[in-house]
Design a protein around this motif. Sequence first.
Motif, PDB file in Angstrom:
ATOM      1  N   SER A 295       4.754   4.366   3.607  1.00 41.36           N
ATOM      2  CA  SER A 295       5.995   4.638   4.329  1.00 41.36           C
ATOM      3  C   SER A 295       5.885   4.173   5.773  1.00 41.36           C
ATOM      4  O   SER A 295       4.785   3.970   6.288  1.00 41.36           O
ATOM      5  N   TYR A 296       7.035   4.022   6.400  1.00 40.84           N
ATOM      6  CA  TYR A 296       7.104   3.629   7.803  1.00 40.84           C
ATOM      7  C   TYR A 296       8.371   4.212   8.416  1.00 40.84           C
ATOM      8  O   TYR A 296       9.301   4.601   7.705  1.00 40.84           O
ATOM      9  N   LEU A 297       8.386   4.308   9.725  1.00 37.65           N
ATOM     10  CA  LEU A 297       9.555   4.790  10.453  1.00 37.65           C
ATOM     11  C   LEU A 297      10.672   3.762  10.284  1.00 37.65           C
ATOM     12  O   LEU A 297      10.491   2.584  10.614  1.00 37.65           O
ATOM     13  N   THR A 298      11.815   4.180   9.754  1.00 39.96           N
ATOM     14  CA  THR A 298      12.901   3.253   9.430  1.00 39.96           C
ATOM     15  C   THR A 298      13.409   2.526  10.677  1.00 39.96           C
ATOM     16  O   THR A 298      13.571   1.306  10.661  1.00 39.96           O
ATOM     17  N   ALA A 299      13.641   3.252  11.758  1.00 41.74           N
ATOM     18  CA  ALA A 299      14.154   2.642  12.988  1.00 41.74           C
ATOM     19  C   ALA A 299      13.062   1.804  13.634  1.00 41.74           C
ATOM     20  O   ALA A 299      12.077   2.330  14.141  1.00 41.74           O
ATOM     21  N   GLY A 300      13.223   0.492  13.578  1.00 42.61           N
ATOM     22  CA  GLY A 300      12.268  -0.418  14.212  1.00 42.61           C
ATOM     23  C   GLY A 300      11.039  -0.729  13.378  1.00 42.61           C
ATOM     24  O   GLY A 300      10.205  -1.513  13.786  1.00 42.61           O
ATOM     25  N   GLY A 301      10.917  -0.151  12.203  1.00 46.82           N
ATOM     26  CA  GLY A 301       9.746  -0.399  11.370  1.00 46.82           C
ATOM     27  C   GLY A 301      10.014  -1.402  10.268  1.00 46.82           C
ATOM     28  O   GLY A 301      11.165  -1.695   9.939  1.00 46.82           O
ATOM     29  N   THR A 302       8.959  -1.944   9.715  1.00 43.41           N
ATOM     30  CA  THR A 302       9.053  -2.853   8.576  1.00 43.41           C
ATOM     31  C   THR A 302       7.868  -2.599   7.646  1.00 43.41           C
ATOM     32  O   THR A 302       6.813  -2.152   8.097  1.00 43.41           O
ATOM     33  N   PRO A 303       8.027  -2.908   6.378  1.00 46.76           N
ATOM     34  CA  PRO A 303       6.896  -2.738   5.464  1.00 46.76           C
ATOM     35  C   PRO A 303       5.786  -3.724   5.814  1.00 46.76           C
ATOM     36  O   PRO A 303       6.057  -4.866   6.187  1.00 46.76           O
ATOM     37  N   GLN A 304       4.555  -3.278   5.708  1.00 45.38           N
ATOM     38  CA  GLN A 304       3.404  -4.127   6.034  1.00 45.38           C
ATOM     39  C   GLN A 304       2.910  -4.925   4.839  1.00 45.38           C
ATOM     40  O   GLN A 304       2.028  -5.768   4.981  1.00 45.38           O
ATOM     41  N   ARG A 305       3.440  -4.642   3.660  1.00 39.96           N
ATOM     42  CA  ARG A 305       3.075  -5.344   2.428  1.00 39.96           C
ATOM     43  C   ARG A 305       4.353  -5.674   1.666  1.00 39.96           C
ATOM     44  O   ARG A 305       5.395  -5.037   1.875  1.00 39.96           O
ATOM     45  N   PRO A 306       4.295  -6.644   0.740  1.00 42.07           N
ATOM     46  CA  PRO A 306       5.474  -6.919  -0.088  1.00 42.07           C
ATOM     47  C   PRO A 306       5.890  -5.658  -0.853  1.00 42.07           C
ATOM     48  O   PRO A 306       5.047  -4.861  -1.256  1.00 42.07           O
ATOM     49  N   VAL A 307       7.187  -5.509  -1.054  1.00 41.89           N
ATOM     50  CA  VAL A 307       7.741  -4.308  -1.682  1.00 41.89           C
ATOM     51  C   VAL A 307       8.024  -4.577  -3.159  1.00 41.89           C
ATOM     52  O   VAL A 307       8.624  -5.597  -3.500  1.00 41.89           O
ATOM     53  N   VAL A 308       7.583  -3.666  -4.042  1.00 41.24           N
ATOM     54  CA  VAL A 308       7.937  -3.750  -5.457  1.00 41.24           C
ATOM     55  C   VAL A 308       9.456  -3.647  -5.535  1.00 41.24           C
ATOM     56  O   VAL A 308      10.058  -2.736  -4.950  1.00 41.24           O
TER      57      VAL A 308
END
Length: 141
Positions: free
Chosen positions: A84-97
């Motif tokens: 998980s990551y903070l939605t505001a200003g965050g992005t996934p660090q790995r490809p998403v299923v």
Amino acid sequence: METLLTISGAGVNPYSARGLTQTLDHIQAAAAMRRTINGKLKDLSQPQFRKYTSTVTSRDQVAPPLDGVWPGDVVSVGCAAELSYLTAGGTPQRPVVAGSSRVDGAFTFYRPQLLMKVVSYTTQEDEYGRVVSWSLVLEED
């Protein structure tokens, strides 16, 4: 009954993954911290070592179809475990299923799709109880 976990090539067959657990941990080389002479903790790790290790375990009726899968083989793993990551200003660090991303409050949860190498695979069968226990250890490539 199906599982969220996917493994390229081998797959995960029915009755092999009920009660499945998956860990996501940092590889040992990801942590390179030392203390200065003044006692401050410094991070000396290199970004290229920010990789995951994962252990998948289950107890069910049959073993997964991993015959012919050997240490060093590369598999693509659609994780059951979430990051998980903070939605505001965050992005996934790995490809998403695909289809696994969801927002809950201020956080976005997703299951990562990781390219991993097989480290080890073990299976144990209780013949009388008809229970197969298995474990698959993987490290991100």
